[in-house]
Motif scaffolding. Structure first.
Motif, PDB file in Angstrom:
ATOM      1  N   ARG A  19       0.834  -1.206   0.000  1.00  0.00           N
ATOM      2  CA  ARG A  19       0.000   0.000   0.000  1.00  0.00           C
ATOM      3  C   ARG A  19       0.869   1.256   0.000  1.00  0.00           C
ATOM      4  N   VAL A  20       2.172   1.067   0.185  1.00  0.00           N
ATOM      5  CA  VAL A  20       3.102   2.198   0.225  1.00  0.00           C
ATOM      6  C   VAL A  20       3.273   2.735  -1.190  1.00  0.00           C
ATOM      7  N   ARG A  21       3.111   4.025  -1.327  1.00  0.00           N
ATOM      8  CA  ARG A  21       3.284   4.700  -2.618  1.00  0.00           C
ATOM      9  C   ARG A  21       4.264   5.848  -2.408  1.00  0.00           C
ATOM     10  N   GLY A  22       4.930   6.220  -3.459  1.00  0.00           N
ATOM     11  CA  GLY A  22       5.833   7.358  -3.374  1.00  0.00           C
ATOM     12  C   GLY A  22       7.188   7.051  -3.968  1.00  0.00           C
ATOM     13  N   THR A  23       8.183   7.804  -3.491  1.00  0.00           N
ATOM     14  CA  THR A  23       9.535   7.636  -4.002  1.00  0.00           C
ATOM     15  C   THR A  23      10.518   7.462  -2.845  1.00  0.00           C
ATOM     16  N   VAL A  24      11.590   6.737  -3.132  1.00  0.00           N
ATOM     17  CA  VAL A  24      12.685   6.568  -2.192  1.00  0.00           C
ATOM     18  C   VAL A  24      13.951   6.920  -2.948  1.00  0.00           C
ATOM     19  N   ASP A  25      14.687   7.899  -2.436  1.00  0.00           N
ATOM     20  CA  ASP A  25      15.898   8.384  -3.106  1.00  0.00           C
ATOM     21  C   ASP A  25      15.625   8.749  -4.552  1.00  0.00           C
ATOM     22  N   GLY A  26      14.471   9.359  -4.802  1.00  0.00           N
ATOM     23  CA  GLY A  26      14.117   9.812  -6.139  1.00  0.00           C
ATOM     24  C   GLY A  26      13.602   8.724  -7.063  1.00  0.00           C
ATOM     25  N   GLU A  27      13.519   7.499  -6.591  1.00  0.00           N
ATOM     26  CA  GLU A  27      13.041   6.399  -7.408  1.00  0.00           C
ATOM     27  C   GLU A  27      11.632   6.011  -6.972  1.00  0.00           C
ATOM     28  N   THR A  28      10.728   5.861  -7.925  1.00  0.00           N
ATOM     29  CA  THR A  28       9.351   5.487  -7.624  1.00  0.00           C
ATOM     30  C   THR A  28       9.310   4.060  -7.090  1.00  0.00           C
ATOM     31  N   VAL A  29       8.599   3.888  -5.979  1.00  0.00           N
ATOM     32  CA  VAL A  29       8.458   2.568  -5.369  1.00  0.00           C
ATOM     33  C   VAL A  29       7.219   1.912  -5.962  1.00  0.00           C
ATOM     34  N   SER A  30       7.408   0.746  -6.550  1.00  0.00           N
ATOM     35  CA  SER A  30       6.291   0.025  -7.133  1.00  0.00           C
ATOM     36  C   SER A  30       5.611  -0.821  -6.062  1.00  0.00           C
TER      37      SER A  30
END
Length: 184
Positions: A111-122
């Protein structure tokens, strides 16, 4: 002319001998476990009992089906891959006995959405490394919600990731060690 062919023959013989030694040593390294429950790539001499003992684990005390394992039980390569199928009640009890906090559990797809270190988390990023997914023969169904726990502890203090697949009669549990006591 004979003097030239003799060194060539020696080189050819040496090359063939070296190739045979390499083949024998690689063949020895690629030998797999004789235990029919071993997953592909499990080393020779590894058994389910040896692996479980190495991690201070036992299978649940209920009806377990399809137990398979992989990894290395020795100190150097200490890694565990374990899969089995059991009833939902049995799986819940087993995970609870190994410190799993169901209130802190995750789901897959995430359910986590967003980015980590500028990379989109699928939300569909596999729960385990590609090699582990292949060894288990595990493919994820995006229409199914799986439980994913990161806090499973073995009897020797190793930490594991656990994925619970709810499909079918009972639940299939996938356990992958992520840390050993030496890492702490």
């Amino acid at each position: 002319m004979a003097a030239r062919s003799r060194p060539a023959q020696n080189r050819a013989g040496t090359a063939l001998t070296a190739a045979a030694l390499v083949a024998l040593s690689l063949g020895g390294c690629s030998m797999e476990s004789d235990d029919p429950r071993a997953l592909p790539g499990t080393g020779r001499g590894e058994t389910l009992e040896k692996m479980l003992s190495s991690f201070g684990l036992q299978l649940p005390d209920c009806d377990v089906k399809g137990a398979r394992f992989g990894g290395e039980s020795d100190d150097w390569g200490h890694q565990l891959l374990l899969r089995f199928r059991a009833s939902e009640e049995c799986v819940h009890s087993y995970l609870s006995a190994h410190s799993v906090d169901f209130d802190r559990g995750l789901e897959w797809p995430s359910r986590v959405r967003g980015t980590v270190d500028g990379e989109t988390v699928s939300p569909y990023r596999p729960p385990f490394r590609k090699e582990v997914m292949e060894t288990f023969g595990l493919s994820m169904n995006r229409q199914v919600t799986y439980e994913h726990h990161l806090d499973f502890l073995t009897g020797n203090g190793s930490g594991c990731d656990v994925l619970v697949d709810p499909r079918g009669d009972g639940e299939t549990v996938y356990i992958v060690s992520t840390s050993t006591p030496e890492a702490f």
